[in-house]
Structure formats: C-alpha cells, structure tokens
Design a protein around this motif. Structure first.
Motif, PDB file in Angstrom:
ATOM      1  N   LYS A   1       0.831  -1.209   0.000  1.00 18.96           N
ATOM      2  CA  LYS A   1       0.000   0.000   0.000  1.00 18.96           C
ATOM      3  C   LYS A   1       0.862   1.254   0.000  1.00 18.96           C
TER       4      LYS A   1
ATOM      5  N   ILE B   1       2.073   1.659  -3.586  1.00 20.20           N
ATOM      6  CA  ILE B   1       1.113   2.022  -4.633  1.00 20.20           C
ATOM      7  C   ILE B   1       0.567   3.414  -4.417  1.00 20.20           C
TER       8      ILE B   1
ATOM      9  N   SER C   1       1.670   2.544 -11.375  1.00 21.37           N
ATOM     10  CA  SER C   1       0.533   2.182 -10.535  1.00 21.37           C
ATOM     11  C   SER C   1      -0.290   1.085 -11.197  1.00 21.37           C
ATOM     12  N   THR C   2      -0.410   1.136 -12.526  1.00 19.87           N
ATOM     13  CA  THR C   2      -1.100   0.038 -13.221  1.00 19.87           C
ATOM     14  C   THR C   2      -0.337  -1.260 -13.054  1.00 19.87           C
TER      15      THR C   2
ATOM     16  N   GLU D   1      -1.032  -2.626  -9.715  1.00 20.46           N
ATOM     17  CA  GLU D   1      -2.394  -3.161  -9.646  1.00 20.46           C
ATOM     18  C   GLU D   1      -2.460  -4.563 -10.226  1.00 20.46           C
ATOM     19  N   TYR D   2      -1.722  -4.771 -11.318  1.00 16.82           N
ATOM     20  CA  TYR D   2      -1.741  -6.098 -11.937  1.00 16.82           C
ATOM     21  C   TYR D   2      -1.279  -7.179 -10.976  1.00 16.82           C
TER      22      TYR D   2
ATOM     23  N   ARG E   1      -2.017  -7.477  -8.005  1.00 21.23           N
ATOM     24  CA  ARG E   1      -3.108  -7.887  -7.116  1.00 21.23           C
ATOM     25  C   ARG E   1      -4.108  -8.820  -7.754  1.00 21.23           C
ATOM     26  N   TYR E   2      -4.210  -8.766  -9.095  1.00 27.47           N
ATOM     27  CA  TYR E   2      -5.320  -9.488  -9.721  1.00 27.47           C
ATOM     28  C   TYR E   2      -5.246 -10.990  -9.492  1.00 27.47           C
TER      29      TYR E   2
ATOM     30  N   PRO F   1     -11.817  -5.133 -11.687  1.00 31.11           N
ATOM     31  CA  PRO F   1     -10.850  -5.204 -12.781  1.00 31.11           C
ATOM     32  C   PRO F   1     -10.805  -6.571 -13.451  1.00 31.11           C
TER      33      PRO F   1
END
Lengths: 176, 351
Positions: free
Chosen positions: B83, B86, B94-95, B98-99, B101-102, B159
């Motif tokens: 956290k 990010i 940032s993208t 995020e990836y 986390r998916y 997402p």
C-alpha cells in the motif's frame, strides 16, 4: 570576400556576427552544464532518499555523489567567466575579417565543448551515484569501489574543461 | 528506448525503487531460517522473528500463538509495504502494481465460490481471503448460482471483468467448473499482464517476460499433472494453457496428450531450462516437483534485482515475500506439530 559566392549559404554564415557565436557559446557553456548537473543530482538524490529510509547510515557518505555532480556545474560557470573575459570590441570595419570570425568561432566551440562534456559527465556521475547509494545500503564494503568508478566518470567533465580552455586561448581578436 | 531508461526512470520511480530494494534487504536469509528451524515452539519463533522486520507486527500478540496468526501478521506486513508503494506510484507503475493484485483477487473469488458451494459461512470465508485481493463487493459472491450471475452481479465492476469473456457459461457451479474457471481467469490475466509488460518495453519487458513465461509454463505443467485421470478432455486441457512462454505452442500440443507423469517428464526434458528441474527428481516421484519449481522461481526472482531502473523488482519483491510467508507457515506448522525432521522438505532458501 572572394572565397564565397554572394548568394550562397556560406555567405549567409560568414555574415553572422562573431559576437553572436560568442554569446551563444557562453550561454551553452553554462546552461547545458547546469542541465547536466541538475539531471545527475536528481537521479542520485531520489535513490539516495529512498535507500536511506531502511539504511540511514548511507546518507553522509553518499552526498559525495551529489558533490561530484555539483562540480560539473561549477566547471561550466568557470569556463563561462573565462570566455566572457575573452570578448573584445573590434571596429566595425574589421568585424567580418577572418581573424574576428576565428575568435568568434573559437569561443563558440569552447562553449559547446564544455557544455556537452559536462552534460554527459553529470548524467554519468548521477547514474553511478544512484547505483552507489543502492549498493551501499545493501553492503557497505561496495561504497569505495563504486566511488572509484564515479571518479573516473567525473574526469570526463574535466577533459571538456581543459580542451575548452585551450580553445578559448586562441580567441584573439584583430587589433585596432 | 532500451538502454537509456536510466536517464528518466528516477523522475517518477527512483524513490520507490530504492524503497523496494531496502525491503528486499529485510528478507530472511539462510541463517535466519536455520535459527527458526531450531525453535522448539511457536513462542520461540515469535522471539526470533522479533529481531527481523516482522517484529513490530508480532510483538502485541498474546501468548498462545497459532500458526494462522503468525501467517496473518506477516501477510499484513506485505500488504502495508504494497500500500505504501502504490499510493506513491504514478502511471504506468501504478497500473503495474495493480496487476500484481489481480492474481490474489482471482484466488479470493474462487475461495468464496467454493466455500459457498460447500455451505460455509460467508464471513468466515472472507476472513480467510488474502488481503491484497479484496475488493468492495466480495461478499456478494456468495449469492451467485452460476457464472453468468457471478459476472453480472459482482465481477463486472471489478478489474477482473475483461478476463471473463472466455468462461461465461450458464452451467451451475461445481468443483470441476470452478477449477476450470480459476484456470481460465488466470490464463487471461497472465496474457493481459504479459501484453502490458511488452508495451512498457525496455528492461521491464525483458525481465517480466521471463518471469511470466516461467509462471505460465509452471501452471501448464501443474494443470496437466492435476488433470491426469480426471474427466477433463484434451481440448479443454489445451484451452487452459496460456498463449506465451517457452512451451507455446509445441510443448502445449505434447502436454495435452500426456497421461502420466513420466510422459510429462519426457516432454519437459526437451527444454533445457526445465530439464534441469526435472533431473533433480528420480523417476516416478512428483512430490518434489512443487519444491523444485519454487526454487527455480526464487532463483529467477533474485536475478531480477541485478538490474536497475525497471519495474520487475516490485513484482519480484512481492513474490519473494509470498514465498517467505509460505516458508514461515511451513516452519510454524512443523514446529507446532513436532515434526521438525520434515522442515527441510519444503523450505526454499533465498539467500
């Protein structure tokens, strides 16, 4: 002037005042050197700050990298001051003589040499300084070894300054 | 341009790269693991961990510790690090973060759907979910009866929505379909991540391609081995393999028709990087395969740190932490159940 045709590009070039070239050279000398120094400092500084969070001991030693980058800007200032002392007034009748043009071009070239040599030197020292900070945070024996690389890198700026000063030494304007 | 990233990378990401390298220095070493393996009970483990970066997370735990508490608190550290990174990151980093986390989101979705199928309480399942994969409407997953509802009610806003196009059916959810759904989602996620990294270019693309290709190949082998003897047809099995990696496309053709582990070994030994893995195991043995794959993954992740000015270090750090948490879980379980002789079966040493 019989060397060049009255309506060719060559004629246009030699009709530009040598003072224009000199002034641009001095501007490039200080401007581009400071660009290089600033670029190097931010590259080193951002890594240094992040690495110092987990390893606070590295801060004082690694400021040397920032000082090396700063030195690059100082070279630019010194050469700019030297170059501007080489500027002399010549009477209008002699402003486009070959010797005037030579003096103008010499100052211009000196400025470009110093400016761009310091640009790449600042970049080089900055990138190495960034790696130095990160490596020192992991293993403190690496600092001195990487500093040696940085010293070699900062020598590049010095080469530029030396050649620039030699070039500007032949900037002799025609006597009245 | 590849090779000149050093000039501009630090503008946006220099600080975060330095931070993540600082975190990497805090990963447990072989000496730490040796100390932990000597522990007699969980309180000893807590005491040893208090000298590491986990100290502040474990110090307030009351004395009868459980292994789940240790794992939960250590995961909390991973989440806090993530956290912090990010919220400081700008695009495109940032993208990229995020990836990461998916994958966890997909695991959480499957966990809740499977648990609901087996009539467990939703709150209990939500507590077991990985914190990195949480999203807002996760509790609504318990209501869905089939995949179309799952998509329409919950997942279209997350997402994960684009990954669903390949597995939308109206069949009711049962164990087999859920596994197929998990693997299809993960396949779409890996391909999407791979394309994103290729678009980033430079050292990020090069290193992430290697890491993601290994992940895709490892999943292909695991899917093959787990579906031997089940009613999954060859075409269905082939549809679950990703469209990139060392094994694509010829290895996938061969893996799809494998019927036992020795055939899988025969296929994999044609590829030099995987031959090294399979040669460590003698014939007929498959328990060591997981550990061999983990070791290879850790080796590649550690190599990602050798280069500077790229994003793959963030991915590598997250994965190494997760491996460390797996190690800690194994060690805690062995110590709690008094089976210290089996500790070395599954601990992967990093450095």
């Amino acid at each position: 002037m019989s060397m060049v045709d009255a309506s060719s590009w060559g004629a246009a070039l030699v009709r530009i005042s040598p003072y224009t070239f000199s002034a641009i050279g001095i501007a490039i000398s200080i401007g581009v050197s400071v660009l290089g120094a600033a670029w190097g400092i931010y590259i080193t500084g951002s890594s240094l700050i992040g690495a110092a969070i987990e390893a606070p001991r590295i801060t004082s030693k690694n400021l040397i990298s920032v000082i090396f980058c700063e030195a690059v800007a100082i070279y630019g200032v010194i050469v700019a001051i030297i170059l501007q002392t080489k500027l002399e007034s010549v009477p209008t009748s002699k402003m486009y003589d070959a010797e005037s043009l030579r003096a103008g071009y010499a100052i211009f070239a000196s400025g470009i040499i110093v400016g761009f040599a310091n640009l790449v030197c600042g970049l080089c020292v900055g990138i190495i300084g960034s790696s130095c900070a990160l490596s020192d945070a992991q293993n403190s024996t690496l600092f001195v070894k990487i500093l040696v690389i940085e010293i070699f890198g900062s020598a590049l700026g010095l080469f530029g300054v030396i050649v620039g000063i030699i070039m500007s030494a032949q900037a002799t304007w025609p006597t009245k | 341009m590849y090779g000149f990233e050093a000039l501009t990378f630090n503008i946006h990401s220099g600080y975060l790269e330095a931070i993540v390298r600082g975190h990497r220095a805090g990963l447990l070493t072989t000496a730490d693991y040796n100390n932990l393996c000597q522990c007699e009970n969980l309180d000893d483990i807590k005491m040893h961990l208090s000298a590491t970066k986990y100290g502040s997370y474990l110090q307030n735990e009351p004395s009868p510790l459980h292994t789940t508490t240790i794992v939960e608190k250590c995961t909390l550290k991973l989440v806090d690090d993530y956290k912090h990174m990010i919220c400081q990151a700008t695009e495109p980093m940032s993208t990229f973060l995020e990836y990461i986390r998916y994958g966890h989101m997909i695991d959480n979705v499957v966990l809740i759907v499977t648990g609901t199928l087996h009539e467990r309480d939703v709150q209990e399942l939500i507590e077991k979910c990985h914190p990195l994969g949480m999203f807002d409407s996760i509790a609504t997953l318990a209501v869905a009866q089939n995949m179309r509802e799952l998509y329409r009610l919950v997942l279209v806003d997350t997402p994960l929505a684009p990954y669903f196009s390949e597995c939308l059916t109206s069949e009711d959810l049962d164990d087999m379909n859920i596994e197929i759904m998990r693997n299809t989602l993960y396949k779409a996620y890996l391909e999407d991540f791979y394309k994103f990294c290729q678009k980033l270019g430079g050292a990020t693309a090069e290193i992430m391609s290697d890491l993601l290709a290994f992940e895709a190949d490892r999943r292909a082998v695991n899917i093959t081995i787990n579906s031997i003897g089940t009613e999954l047809t060859r075409e269905d099995r082939k549809k679950l393999y990703s469209n990139f990696g060392l094994l694509y496309p010829y290895g996938h053709e061969e893996l799809a028709i494998c019927e036992d582990i020795d055939q899988v070994r025969g296929v994999m030994e044609k590829y030099p990087p995987y031959q090294a893995i399979f040669s460590k195991m003698s014939y007929g043995e498959s328990q060591m395969l997981d550990k061999a794959f983990y070791e290879e993954e850790v080796r590649r992740l550690c190599l990602a740190f050798e280069q500077q000015f790229h994003y793959a270090v963030f991915f590598a750090y997250m994965r190494l932490r997760e491996q460390e948490i797996r190690n800690l879980m194994w060690i805690s379980e062995c110590v709690a159940q008094n089976q210290k002789s089996r500790i070395h079966d599954s601990v992967v040493y990093m450095f």
